[in-house]
Write an enzyme that holds these catalytic residues in place. Sequence first.
Site, PDB file in Angstrom:
ATOM      1  N   ASN A  74       1.615  12.832 -28.847  1.00  0.00           N
ATOM      2  CA  ASN A  74       0.699  13.512 -29.300  1.00  0.00           C
ATOM      3  C   ASN A  74      -0.488  14.551 -29.250  1.00  0.00           C
ATOM      4  OD1 ASN A  74       0.658  12.312 -32.235  1.00  0.00           O
ATOM      5  ND2 ASN A  74       1.663  10.285 -30.818  1.00  0.00           N
TER       6      ASN A  74
ATOM      7  N   MET B  18      -4.061   2.556 -23.762  1.00  0.00           N
ATOM      8  CA  MET B  18      -3.490   1.834 -24.301  1.00  0.00           C
ATOM      9  C   MET B  18      -4.657   0.601 -23.725  1.00  0.00           C
ATOM     10  SD  MET B  18      -0.853   2.012 -26.075  1.00  0.00           S
ATOM     11  CE  MET B  18       0.059   1.233 -26.237  1.00  0.00           C
TER      12      MET B  18
ATOM     13  N   LEU C 181     -10.995  -0.461 -26.402  1.00  0.00           N
ATOM     14  CA  LEU C 181     -12.773  -0.250 -26.300  1.00  0.00           C
ATOM     15  C   LEU C 181     -13.913  -1.147 -26.239  1.00  0.00           C
ATOM     16  CD1 LEU C 181     -11.952   3.431 -26.462  1.00  0.00           C
ATOM     17  CD2 LEU C 181     -12.717   2.495 -23.950  1.00  0.00           C
TER      18      LEU C 181
ATOM     19  N   ASN D 232      -8.068   6.881 -33.484  1.00  0.00           N
ATOM     20  CA  ASN D 232      -7.065   6.519 -33.244  1.00  0.00           C
ATOM     21  C   ASN D 232      -5.928   6.570 -34.062  1.00  0.00           C
ATOM     22  OD1 ASN D 232      -5.295   5.266 -30.896  1.00  0.00           O
ATOM     23  ND2 ASN D 232      -5.286   3.535 -32.922  1.00  0.00           N
TER      24      ASN D 232
ATOM     25  N   HIS E 198      -1.733   5.930 -34.752  1.00  0.00           N
ATOM     26  CA  HIS E 198      -0.885   3.861 -34.857  1.00  0.00           C
ATOM     27  C   HIS E 198       0.190   3.786 -35.633  1.00  0.00           C
ATOM     28  CE1 HIS E 198      -0.817  -0.847 -34.122  1.00  0.00           C
ATOM     29  NE2 HIS E 198      -0.286  -0.565 -35.654  1.00  0.00           N
TER      30      HIS E 198
ATOM     31  N   GLU F 106     -13.071  -3.790 -33.972  1.00  0.00           N
ATOM     32  CA  GLU F 106     -12.010  -4.240 -34.670  1.00  0.00           C
ATOM     33  C   GLU F 106     -10.877  -4.366 -34.565  1.00  0.00           C
ATOM     34  OE1 GLU F 106     -10.153  -7.396 -37.742  1.00  0.00           O
ATOM     35  OE2 GLU F 106     -12.238  -6.409 -38.168  1.00  0.00           O
TER      36      GLU F 106
ATOM     37  N   ASP G 200      -7.131  -1.619 -34.491  1.00  0.00           N
ATOM     38  CA  ASP G 200      -6.267  -0.962 -35.740  1.00  0.00           C
ATOM     39  C   ASP G 200      -6.942  -1.734 -36.915  1.00  0.00           C
ATOM     40  OD1 ASP G 200      -5.206  -0.295 -33.577  1.00  0.00           O
ATOM     41  OD2 ASP G 200      -3.551  -1.619 -33.339  1.00  0.00           O
TER      42      ASP G 200
ATOM     43  N   GLU H  63       3.466  11.618 -36.617  1.00  0.00           N
ATOM     44  CA  GLU H  63       2.113  11.378 -36.164  1.00  0.00           C
ATOM     45  C   GLU H  63       1.868  12.582 -35.705  1.00  0.00           C
ATOM     46  OE1 GLU H  63       2.362   8.731 -32.561  1.00  0.00           O
ATOM     47  OE2 GLU H  63       4.171   7.651 -34.098  1.00  0.00           O
TER      48      GLU H  63
HETATM   49  C1  GAR Z   1       2.312   6.734 -30.412  1.00  0.00           C
HETATM   50  O1  GAR Z   1       3.542   5.788 -31.166  1.00  0.00           O
HETATM   51  C2  GAR Z   1       1.208   6.185 -30.626  1.00  0.00           C
HETATM   52  O2  GAR Z   1       1.235   5.793 -31.801  1.00  0.00           O
HETATM   53  C3  GAR Z   1       1.485   4.497 -29.782  1.00  0.00           C
HETATM   54  O3  GAR Z   1       1.755   4.996 -28.662  1.00  0.00           O
HETATM   55  C4  GAR Z   1       2.739   6.040 -29.008  1.00  0.00           C
HETATM   56  C5  GAR Z   1       2.147   6.948 -27.466  1.00  0.00           C
HETATM   57  O4  GAR Z   1       3.008   7.886 -27.718  1.00  0.00           O
HETATM   58  N1  GAR Z   1      -0.068   4.414 -29.935  1.00  0.00           N
HETATM   59  C6  GAR Z   1      -0.794   2.719 -29.391  1.00  0.00           C
HETATM   60  O5  GAR Z   1       0.692   1.336 -30.522  1.00  0.00           O
HETATM   61  C7  GAR Z   1      -2.034   2.587 -29.604  1.00  0.00           C
HETATM   62  N2  GAR Z   1      -2.123   1.148 -29.823  1.00  0.00           N
HETATM   63  P1  GAR Z   1       2.881   9.448 -26.667  1.00  0.00           P
HETATM   64  O6  GAR Z   1       2.620   9.256 -25.681  1.00  0.00           O
HETATM   65  O7  GAR Z   1       3.658  10.218 -27.546  1.00  0.00           O
HETATM   66  O8  GAR Z   1       1.652  10.340 -27.742  1.00  0.00           O
END
Ligand code: GAR
Length: 219
Positions: A16, A93, A96, A110, A112, A146, A148, A177
Amino acid sequence: MSRKRVAVLISGRGSNMVALIEAAKAKDYPAEIAVVVSNRADAGGLLVASAAGIDTEIVDHTKFGQDRDRFESALQTVLESYRIEIVCLAGFMRLLTANFLEKWQWRILNIHPALLPDFKGLDTHRRVLEANAKIHGATVHFVVPEMDSGPIIAQAAIPIRPDDSEETLAVRVLKVEHRIYPLALKLVAEGRVQLKKNRCLIDGVPVPNVTDLAPTDPI
Ligand code: GAR
């Protein structure tokens, strides 16, 4: 209009982050990626960001033990040193605290991998399959204490096929995404997102489903 200075926070491979970096290459994109920050020294995305000529910083949470305030104050120092205006969490991950988030209210986003408010938390692809859901997707939202739960800025749905696995879903969700995160950041950086009763309006109207847009529509 000057481009907003953005920090992308990662913990892993950073696909991302790459989508945001690529989008920001366009001259008319309203934001620039000023720095990529990781809480893990071994995050693959750090090398990718460096190769793209972007500054990288590591704020290793393990060095602060259980002291989240000190971790976040180190993070804040980095963000201030780069004069950051908007923060994008991209596979970051760590949770905060409200204290940190207050400083960035409506300036921290963010992504998700699910259609919020359903399937908050981890392992979303596995859980949608277990729930026998028919639709899945991704959401970009403002971050609030809170998990997500903040107002939704952009969302895109994909159909779940009978033969889908966690892996196939992960691939297709990641594709959307990479489409909606640059879109959401653009909207926020242009000041086109308003908050009304804890919901986002884009140019005064409710958030559309991005899958309603043709792939060639400008973002
Ligand atoms: C992505 O799928 C993102 O949506 C998820 O982690 C992945 C990161 O991929 N985020 C979460 O689960 C947040 N709770 P990337 O490092 O290739 O962007």
